[in-house]
Design a protein around this motif. Structure first.
Motif, PDB file in Angstrom:
ATOM      1  N   GLY A 162       0.828  -1.196   0.000  1.00 49.14           N
ATOM      2  CA  GLY A 162       0.000   0.000   0.000  1.00 49.14           C
ATOM      3  C   GLY A 162       0.862   1.244   0.000  1.00 49.14           C
ATOM      4  N   VAL A 163       0.687   2.109  -0.992  1.00 52.86           N
ATOM      5  CA  VAL A 163       1.499   3.325  -1.070  1.00 52.86           C
ATOM      6  C   VAL A 163       1.157   4.232   0.097  1.00 52.86           C
ATOM      7  CG1 VAL A 163       1.811   3.218  -3.562  1.00 52.86           C
ATOM      8  CG2 VAL A 163      -0.199   4.363  -2.634  1.00 52.86           C
ATOM      9  N   TYR A 164       2.157   4.929   0.625  1.00 48.23           N
ATOM     10  CA  TYR A 164       1.988   5.763   1.816  1.00 48.23           C
ATOM     11  C   TYR A 164       2.413   7.206   1.553  1.00 48.23           C
ATOM     12  CZ  TYR A 164       2.276   7.088   6.772  1.00 48.23           C
ATOM     13  OH  TYR A 164       2.094   7.700   7.980  1.00 48.23           O
ATOM     14  N   VAL A 165       3.525   7.377   0.872  1.00 50.53           N
ATOM     15  CA  VAL A 165       4.050   8.720   0.643  1.00 50.53           C
ATOM     16  C   VAL A 165       3.255   9.437  -0.446  1.00 50.53           C
ATOM     17  CG1 VAL A 165       6.078  10.055  -0.014  1.00 50.53           C
ATOM     18  CG2 VAL A 165       6.348   7.996   1.377  1.00 50.53           C
ATOM     19  N   MET A 166       2.892   8.739  -1.512  1.00 54.47           N
ATOM     20  CA  MET A 166       2.269   9.377  -2.665  1.00 54.47           C
ATOM     21  C   MET A 166       0.958  10.090  -2.339  1.00 54.47           C
ATOM     22  SD  MET A 166       4.449   9.218  -4.917  1.00 54.47           S
ATOM     23  CE  MET A 166       3.439  10.047  -6.145  1.00 54.47           C
ATOM     24  N   PRO A 167       0.067   9.550  -1.491  1.00 52.29           N
ATOM     25  CA  PRO A 167      -1.134  10.323  -1.153  1.00 52.29           C
ATOM     26  C   PRO A 167      -0.813  11.677  -0.538  1.00 52.29           C
ATOM     27  CG  PRO A 167      -1.411   8.041  -0.494  1.00 52.29           C
ATOM     28  CD  PRO A 167       0.020   8.184  -0.917  1.00 52.29           C
ATOM     29  N   ALA A 168       0.225  11.719   0.320  1.00 51.44           N
ATOM     30  CA  ALA A 168       0.614  12.990   0.927  1.00 51.44           C
ATOM     31  C   ALA A 168       1.175  13.951  -0.118  1.00 51.44           C
ATOM     32  CB  ALA A 168       1.640  12.747   2.033  1.00 51.44           C
ATOM     33  N   VAL A 169       2.005  13.435  -1.028  1.00 40.01           N
ATOM     34  CA  VAL A 169       2.592  14.278  -2.076  1.00 40.01           C
ATOM     35  C   VAL A 169       1.498  14.834  -2.990  1.00 40.01           C
ATOM     36  CG1 VAL A 169       4.114  14.306  -4.083  1.00 40.01           C
ATOM     37  CG2 VAL A 169       4.806  13.070  -2.020  1.00 40.01           C
ATOM     38  N   VAL A 170       0.603  13.957  -3.423  1.00 40.27           N
ATOM     39  CA  VAL A 170      -0.487  14.384  -4.305  1.00 40.27           C
ATOM     40  C   VAL A 170      -1.391  15.388  -3.589  1.00 40.27           C
ATOM     41  CG1 VAL A 170      -2.553  13.618  -5.535  1.00 40.27           C
ATOM     42  CG2 VAL A 170      -0.439  12.286  -5.688  1.00 40.27           C
ATOM     43  N   GLY A 171      -1.705  15.111  -2.329  1.00 39.36           N
ATOM     44  CA  GLY A 171      -2.553  16.028  -1.564  1.00 39.36           C
ATOM     45  C   GLY A 171      -1.896  17.378  -1.346  1.00 39.36           C
ATOM     46  N   ALA A 172      -0.584  17.360  -1.036  1.00 39.91           N
ATOM     47  CA  ALA A 172       0.135  18.619  -0.837  1.00 39.91           C
ATOM     48  C   ALA A 172       0.195  19.425  -2.131  1.00 39.91           C
ATOM     49  CB  ALA A 172       1.544  18.338  -0.321  1.00 39.91           C
ATOM     50  N   ALA A 173       0.426  18.748  -3.261  1.00 38.23           N
ATOM     51  CA  ALA A 173       0.471  19.438  -4.555  1.00 38.23           C
ATOM     52  C   ALA A 173      -0.887  20.042  -4.888  1.00 38.23           C
ATOM     53  CB  ALA A 173       0.916  18.466  -5.646  1.00 38.23           C
ATOM     54  N   ALA A 174      -1.954  19.276  -4.643  1.00 38.53           N
ATOM     55  CA  ALA A 174      -3.299  19.790  -4.916  1.00 38.53           C
ATOM     56  C   ALA A 174      -3.617  20.985  -4.024  1.00 38.53           C
ATOM     57  CB  ALA A 174      -4.324  18.677  -4.703  1.00 38.53           C
ATOM     58  N   ALA A 175      -3.258  20.899  -2.743  1.00 36.76           N
ATOM     59  CA  ALA A 175      -3.519  22.002  -1.820  1.00 36.76           C
ATOM     60  C   ALA A 175      -2.738  23.249  -2.209  1.00 36.76           C
ATOM     61  CB  ALA A 175      -3.161  21.582  -0.397  1.00 36.76           C
ATOM     62  N   GLU A 176      -1.501  23.086  -2.661  1.00 36.03           N
ATOM     63  CA  GLU A 176      -0.699  24.245  -3.072  1.00 36.03           C
ATOM     64  C   GLU A 176      -1.268  24.889  -4.331  1.00 36.03           C
ATOM     65  OE1 GLU A 176       2.246  27.173  -3.428  1.00 36.03           O
ATOM     66  OE2 GLU A 176       1.320  26.080  -1.767  1.00 36.03           O
ATOM     67  N   ALA A 183      -7.788  29.983  -2.891  1.00 38.15           N
ATOM     68  CA  ALA A 183      -9.027  29.270  -2.538  1.00 38.15           C
ATOM     69  C   ALA A 183      -8.815  28.186  -1.486  1.00 38.15           C
ATOM     70  CB  ALA A 183      -9.641  28.660  -3.788  1.00 38.15           C
ATOM     71  N   LEU A 184      -7.643  28.159  -0.834  1.00 38.59           N
ATOM     72  CA  LEU A 184      -7.400  27.152   0.204  1.00 38.59           C
ATOM     73  C   LEU A 184      -7.986  27.642   1.519  1.00 38.59           C
ATOM     74  CD1 LEU A 184      -6.149  24.435   0.907  1.00 38.59           C
ATOM     75  CD2 LEU A 184      -4.011  25.600   1.429  1.00 38.59           C
ATOM     76  N   ASN A 185      -9.018  26.987   1.986  1.00 38.42           N
ATOM     77  CA  ASN A 185      -9.712  27.388   3.203  1.00 38.42           C
ATOM     78  C   ASN A 185     -10.235  26.157   3.919  1.00 38.42           C
ATOM     79  OD1 ASN A 185     -12.322  26.704   1.895  1.00 38.42           O
ATOM     80  ND2 ASN A 185     -11.829  28.500   0.623  1.00 38.42           N
ATOM     81  N   ALA A 186     -11.111  26.375   4.886  1.00 32.02           N
ATOM     82  CA  ALA A 186     -11.617  25.248   5.681  1.00 32.02           C
ATOM     83  C   ALA A 186     -12.338  24.231   4.812  1.00 32.02           C
ATOM     84  CB  ALA A 186     -12.547  25.773   6.775  1.00 32.02           C
TER      85      ALA A 186
END
Length: 333
Positions: A162-176, A183-186
């Motif tokens: 099960g991949v672990y790092v990639m969800p964080a990387v993808v999520g961080a890129a999307a959030a940035e 438009a990054l808010n609650a």
């Protein structure tokens, strides 16, 4: 009120980052306390592991960003979730059943929240977009890595199941990307955190892995190890009962061979947990009958991986005819 103004007001919430951090600390702390329970740590060990899991990522993030004294050390409220969680696990309000799945659920939730809060903090400090992704990922992974290292577990970032790092990387890129558009808010942060959590749990459930990764345990081997450990454990219970009837001189010998297949290293009469060594594969198995947890250690590398009960192991099935027959046999039992 137009949509842009609504997003601006949602983003201007002074306590938003603190809430995200505290909830993330709580989830990571639960994963640490549950891992401590599986390792049979006492209350002090549970608090220590919960603190490492809950605060480690945030402290790492703040040090990398040179924010001065980390937020978790400035405000004592950050200490409350790990201590509270350890007490709840200790008195079994949070019950340590099906530990692997439960630990992964809380770990994935903490990973998701720390990913979003890390992007918010780094972006607000004017860090380069690429560095924002790196810092947020490091902050999201830090607590889990410290937790696993101290508990003598293979860190999840190195586990191919099960991949672990990639969800964080993808999520961080999307959030940035969202933050770049103001438009990054609650609301959007919650959606991105939900995305990270969902991808992580799907990867764990279906054993997604990156190209080139290999899984050292297939389902047939695990079924064999579990079957031998269960048989040895039941035999140990019977021998201990006979020993009590015959007197202290007939006590159970921990090094006794079992059917020429595994060697019993240790058996705990209180928890009924047993440790057996399979010389054929050079693996040590610690089996906990109460929870169904099976810790498998490769004696050649020292790496340990843990598996839940057969219905929740979530390991790769080879699809072989023998594996299918084994599954049918298990269902029949």
């Amino acid at each position: 009120m137009d949509l842009q103004q609504l997003f601006a007001e949602l983003a201007d919430v002074p306590w938003l980052l603190t809430v995200l951090d505290l909830v993330g600390v709580f989830f990571f702390a639960v994963s640490g306390a549950l891992l401590a329970a599986r390792k049979d740590f006492d209350l002090v060990g549970s608090v220590a592991l919960a603190l490492l899991a809950g605060l480690g990522g945030g402290i790492t993030r703040d040090i990398v960003l040179d924010r001065g004294l980390p937020a978790s050390l400035q405000d004592p409220i950050y200490l409350a979730p790990p201590v509270l969680v350890s007490l709840l696990v200790y008195v079994k309000v949070i019950h340590p059943n099906r530990l692997n799945l439960t630990i992964t659920l809380f770990d994935a939730a903490g990973l998701a929240l720390f990913t979003v809060s890390g992007v918010m903090i780094a972006h607000a400090m004017g860090v380069h977009p690429v560095s924002v992704v790196v810092v947020a990922t490091v902050g999201a992974l830090g607590g889990g890595v410290l937790r696993d290292i101290v508990a003598n577990e293979v860190p999840s970032i190195f586990d191919p199941r099960g991949v672990y790092v990639m969800p964080a990387v993808v999520g961080a890129a999307a959030a940035e990307l969202v933050a770049q558009r103001g438009a990054l808010n609650a609301f959007t942060g919650f959606l991105i955190a939900l995305l990270v959590f969902t991808v992580r749990m799907l990867a764990y459930r279906y054993q997604w892995r990156l190209p080139g990764a290999d899984v050292s345990q297939d389902k047939d081997r695990l079924d064999r190890l579990r079957r031998l450990a269960e048989q040895a454990q039941k035999a140990a219970v019977r021998r201990a009962a006979r020993a009590r009837e015959r007197g202290p001189r007939a006590a159970f010998g921990p090094a006794e061979e079992y059917e020429g297949q595994v060697r019993v290293e240790d058996w705990d009469p209180d928890t009924q947990a047993i440790t057996v060594v399979d010389e054929a594969t050079r693996q040590s198995v610690r089996y906990h009958p109460e929870t169904g947890i099976m810790d498998v250690t490769d004696l050649r590398t020292g790496r340990t991986r843990s598996y839940d009960d057969p219905d929740d192991d979530w390991v790769v099935d080879t699809g072989s005819a023998e594996g299918a027959d084994a599954d049918r046999d298990d269902a029949g039992r």
